[in-house]
Design an enzyme around this catalytic site. Structure first.
Site, PDB file in Angstrom:
ATOM      1  N   ASP A  86       1.039  -0.893  -0.169  1.00 31.79           N
ATOM      2  CA  ASP A  86      -0.006   0.172  -0.062  1.00 31.79           C
ATOM      3  C   ASP A  86       0.733   1.299  -0.115  1.00 31.79           C
ATOM      4  O   ASP A  86       2.201   1.144   0.041  1.00 31.79           O
ATOM      5  CB  ASP A  86      -0.710  -0.223   1.354  1.00 31.79           C
ATOM      6  CG  ASP A  86      -2.095  -1.306   1.734  1.00 31.79           C
ATOM      7  OD1 ASP A  86      -2.498  -2.010   0.067  1.00 31.79           O
ATOM      8  OD2 ASP A  86      -1.975  -1.058   2.514  1.00 31.79           O
ATOM      9  N   LYS A  87       0.122   2.401   0.048  1.00 31.63           N
ATOM     10  CA  LYS A  87       0.548   3.277  -0.833  1.00 31.63           C
ATOM     11  C   LYS A  87       1.925   3.904   0.872  1.00 31.63           C
ATOM     12  O   LYS A  87       3.095   4.326   0.882  1.00 31.63           O
ATOM     13  CB  LYS A  87       0.053   4.632  -0.987  1.00 31.63           C
ATOM     14  CG  LYS A  87       0.481   6.270  -1.235  1.00 31.63           C
ATOM     15  CD  LYS A  87      -0.501   6.966  -0.393  1.00 31.63           C
ATOM     16  CE  LYS A  87       0.382   8.388   0.257  1.00 31.63           C
ATOM     17  NZ  LYS A  87      -1.440   9.726  -1.077  1.00 31.63           N
TER      18      LYS A  87
END
Length: 298
Positions: free
Chosen positions: A132-133
Site C-alpha cells: 500500500d501507499k
C-alpha cells in the site's frame, strides 16, 4: 460481455458488481448510461434480477497510457540482470492509477532501471507484487518476463518469505498465532476489503515482539497476499494497525498512515536458484514512535 444470473433476489447494480470487475458505482453509471441490458431491455439499477436473466453490457474502451520516467530518488537494495529489490518509502504509490499519474514507484523505476518486464503492460512494468501507499519496505522487481513469471509463481505457491513489522492497538492475548479468514471486497464500502465467505483464502502468522501500555509491536508473516490482508486481519481480531484511517480507530498514533513496514523479503533467484533474503529497517517515524512508546510518552 454477457453474464447469466444464477442467484436471484438482488438489485441489478449489485449483481453486476459481483459478477464483473466493475465497482458498485461503476455498475450504476453503466446502467444509467444504457450500456447494460437485461434480456435485451434497459432496466433501472433497482431492478431485482431473476434466475436465468441474461445481462449484457458494453465494456468501456481501455486506453493504454504511456507513463514517463521521473528522476525520483530510489533506494535500490539489490540489482542484477534479472531482478531488483527496492525499499519503497512510505507515502509512495506503487504504480500509476486515477489520481496518481506521476510520482509513483513505476515512474522512478522507469528512470533508474532501463529494462523491466512487460507482463503487466505499461502501467505496471516490472511489478511482481505490491504494498500500500502508506506501507514502507521491500518489493521485488522483475527486469524480464522470464524472471517475472518465476517470481510470481513462487509467490503463488507460498514459497516466498514476506515479513512485516506493525504497531497495533491493544495487547494481543497470545504471543503468537495464525489468522485464517477469507478476504474479499466489502459489500458495504467498495474502497475496503472485508472478511467474507465469498472471499479468497487468506492466512497471516503473527509474533509479538514488544508490548506497551496500549499498543503492541508485532511481526507478521504473509502466507497469502490479498489486498490489505494484514490491515483487514488485524482489525478482524480487534487489534487494528495504529495510524490506519481506513480500518482502524480515530484515536490513534500520529504519523503518515498505518505503521506497517515490509521488513524482510526472501525468494529463490529465478536464474541461479540461490536463496536470497533481504531486510531493511523501518522509516524514521516508525522508530521514533517506538522509542516514545518505550518511554510511555503516549
Amino acid at each position: 460481455m454477457e453474464v447469466i444470473i444464477k442467484d436471484a433476489g438482488i438489485r441489478l447494480d449489485k449483481a453486476l458488481a459481483e459478477l464483473t470487475t466493475l465497482s458498485r458505482s461503476q455498475a450504476n453509471d453503466a446502467i444509467k448510461s444504457g450500456m447494460v441490458k437485461v434480456n435485451g431491455e434497459i432496466k433501472k439499477a433497482k431492478y431485482t434480477v431473476r434466475v436465468g436473466d441474461l445481462i449484457t453490457y458494453e465494456e468501456p474502451e481501455q486506453v493504454e497510457l504511456e507513463y514517463l520516467a521521473e528522476d525520483i530518488p530510489l533506494d535500490i537494495i539489490y540489482e542484477d540482470a534479472d531482478l531488483a529489490v527496492v525499499n519503497k518509502p512510505q507515502g509512495m504509490v506503487v504504480h500509476p492509477s486515477a489520481g496518481h499519474l506521476s510520482g509513483t514507484l513505476v515512474n522512478a523505476l522507469l528512470y533508474h532501471i532501463k529494462d523491466l518486464s512487460t507482463i503487466n503492460g505499461v502501467v505496471r512494468p516490472g511489478i511482481v507484487h505490491r504494498i500500500d501507499k502508506d506501507t514502507s519496505g521491500l518489493l521485488m522487481i522483475a527486469k524480464n518476463d522470464k524472471a517475472h513469471q518465476t517470481l510470481a509463481a513462487e509467490l503463488k505457491d507460498k514459497k516466498s518469505l514476506r515479513k512485516y513489522l506493525a504497531i497495533v492497538h491493544g495487547n494481543l492475548p497470545n504471543n503468537h498465532g495464525t489468522i485464517e479468514a477469507p478476504i474479499g471486497r466489502s459489500e458495504k464500502d467498495r474502497k475496503k476489503q472485508a472478511i467474507t465467505a465469498r472471499g479468497k483464502p487468506a492466512i497471516t502468522h503473527f509474533q509479538v515482539l514488544e508490548r506497551f501500555a496500549n499498543y503492541t509491536l508485532v511481526e507478521l508473516r504473509l502466507e497469502t497476499g490479498r489486498t490489505h490482508q494484514i490491515r483487514v486481519h488485524m482489525a478482524y481480531i480487534g487489534h487494528p494497525l495504529a495510524g490506519d484511517s481506513l480500518y482502524g480507530s480515530r484515536k490513534t498514533l500520529k504519523g503518515k498512515g498505518q505503521f506497517l513496514h515490509a521488513e524482510t523479503l526472501g525468494f529463490t533467484h529465478p536464474t541461479s536458484g540461490e536463496l536470497l533474503e533481504f531486510s531493511v529497517e523501518p522509516p524514521a517515524i516508525f522508530k521514533e514512535t517506538l522509542e516514545k512508546l518505550r518511554q510511555n510518552k503516549f
